[in-house]
Write an enzyme that holds these catalytic residues in place. Structure first.
Site, PDB file in Angstrom:
ATOM      1  N   ASP A 211       2.101  17.632   0.624  1.00 50.67           N
ATOM      2  CA  ASP A 211       3.264  16.537   0.798  1.00 50.67           C
ATOM      3  C   ASP A 211       3.021  16.294   2.361  1.00 50.67           C
ATOM      4  OD1 ASP A 211       6.006  15.356   1.989  1.00 50.67           O
ATOM      5  OD2 ASP A 211       6.753  16.604   1.043  1.00 50.67           O
ATOM      6  N   GLU A 237       2.772  14.047  -2.235  1.00 49.91           N
ATOM      7  CA  GLU A 237       4.054  13.491  -2.102  1.00 49.91           C
ATOM      8  C   GLU A 237       3.802  12.757  -1.214  1.00 49.91           C
ATOM      9  OE1 GLU A 237       8.046  16.292  -1.829  1.00 49.91           O
ATOM     10  OE2 GLU A 237       6.785  16.933  -3.068  1.00 49.91           O
ATOM     11  N   GLU A 263      13.355  12.572  -3.237  1.00 52.27           N
ATOM     12  CA  GLU A 263      13.886  13.517  -2.838  1.00 52.27           C
ATOM     13  C   GLU A 263      14.872  12.844  -1.837  1.00 52.27           C
ATOM     14  OE1 GLU A 263      12.168  15.730   1.129  1.00 52.27           O
ATOM     15  OE2 GLU A 263      10.476  15.833  -0.461  1.00 52.27           O
ATOM     16  N   HIS A 313      13.148  18.510  -6.521  1.00 51.48           N
ATOM     17  CA  HIS A 313      13.487  19.437  -5.763  1.00 51.48           C
ATOM     18  C   HIS A 313      13.924  20.099  -4.621  1.00 51.48           C
ATOM     19  CE1 HIS A 313      14.373  18.440  -0.568  1.00 51.48           C
ATOM     20  NE2 HIS A 313      12.777  18.633  -0.798  1.00 51.48           N
TER      21      HIS A 313
END
Length: 375
Positions: A211, A237, A263, A313
């Site tokens: 991420d 991500e 998200e 998420h």
């Protein structure tokens, strides 16, 4: 000792938090003033109702926000928190520092109501929420997610190895880059070090995800993505600022590794743009930021129409019923330390899988001690 002066009935909560966090001793005192006394310096810092707390520094009153910035700047003079002449830079920095809350406050409030009503509907019908949605409760894969960037690469790899040994996780996600980092790393070389470190410790069979939290420009994201591909990472991500969908699309088109996102988005119009424009390969709706189960069903409809995989998420306890009703469910994020002690009853996570409970409603029951202390 500094003195925080505040108008009667005002809330100085934000200033209290700021001063407490940075260790500045202070005392609070109520302030009385005549609202029509334009000569009073306090009047200039208060609104017509006298509800803006004021911090007096060297005889000068500062409003709540100014007080926070003042002391953060004093405590961290090299952090660039209070540019002297850069108003544009300051205003641009605030949304980045608060990028987790892009207008989603209303939807978060609705989510509490919506999920509670679905739970009630299930209990009245004697059926699980998954069954109400037309699905079949079944186990789903979860991945262990790290929320840290202040950890050395080797320590992160060892932590994942312990989680695998103790709980059976087979998939792991860790952070790279820097949150809204403008192509900067948390510290120089961290990203290039942590990816191979985790791979070396967990071995070739571990499923690795990363991420970037809106860190990169397209050019830099593609460079990092090539490195990720060389180490077998399967999920990249939020490589670019999430509001820059065209940037994210450039990255997903250039790379083989799956680009994930969504998200932060709470408005269905943004979801249509993201999905119709194929900005991401994997979509990640957040049940709380979107406003609960009802709007999630609308998002799932958009996702299924394009046959995109969905990897929600957070909050697997709430998301499991929806996954059972979606043919596109891939896996779901789990923070192993996030909800310890909160639930008396919840879907069980074991050996890297979440197993929903066969009970009416969504199967969650909060621990009584938690409810007693909740505010």
């Amino acid at each position: 000792m500094l003195t925080l002066y505040f108008a009667p009935g005002s809330s100085s909560f934000a200033v209290h938090i700021a001063l407490h966090e940075i260790g500045v001793p202070f005392e609070g005192k109520p302030m009385s003033f005549k609202s029509n006394d334009l000569r009073s310096p306090a009047y200039l810092a208060l609104n017509a109702e006298g509800k803006v707390p004021t911090l007096v520094v060297d005889g000068r009153p500062l409003t709540e926000v100014a007080a926070i910035l003042y002391y953060l700047a004093k405590r961290f003079p090299d952090a660039g928190l209070l540019p002297r002449d850069d108003i544009e830079g300051l205003v641009a920095k605030i949304p980045e520092r608060e990028h987790k809350f892009p207008g989603s406050h209303l939807y978060r409030a609705i989510a509490g109501l919506d999920t509670a009503l679905w739970d009630l509907r299930g209990k009245r019908a004697g059926r699980s929420v998954c069954e109400l949605l037309g699905g079949t409760p079944r186990p789903y894969r979860v991945y262990a997610s790290s929320m840290r960037r202040d950890i050395q690469p080797g320590h992160e790899a060892e932590r994942f190895a312990r989680l695998r040994e103790e709980h059976g996780y087979a998939a792991f996600k860790f952070r790279i880059g820097k949150e809204c980092g403008h192509d900067e790393d948390e510290w120089p070389g961290r990203t290039e070090a942590i990816v191979p470190a985790v791979r070396d410790v967990l071995g070739p069979d571990a499923v690795l995800m990363v991420d970037a939290n809106s860190c990169y420009s397209p050019k830099r994201a593609i460079e990092v993505g090539r490195m990720l591909e060389s180490h077998g990472v399967v999920h990249f991500e939020e490589p670019c600022p999430y509001w820059e969908l065209d940037w994210t699309r450039q990255v997903s088109e250039a790379l083989d590794v799956n680009v994930a996102g969504g998200e932060q988005d709470c408005v269905l119009g943004e979801w249509r743009r993201m999905i119709d424009g194929h900005a991401v390969d994997i979509v990640q709706p957040d049940i709380l930021r979107m406003g609960g189960i009802t709007p999630m069903l609308h998002a799932f409809g958009l996702i299924e129409a394009k046959n995109l995989p969905v990897a929600p998420h957070h909050f697997p306890e709430l998301m499991t019923p929806l996954l059972g009703a979606s043919p596109n469910a891939l896996y779901i994020e789990y923070l192993p330390y996030f909800v310890d002690g909160i639930f008396e009853q919840a879907p069980v996570i074991d050996r890297g899988m979440i197993r929903p409970l066969d009970v009416p409603g969504h199967g969650i029951r909060f621990h009584p001690d938690v409810l007693k202390t909740a505010q």
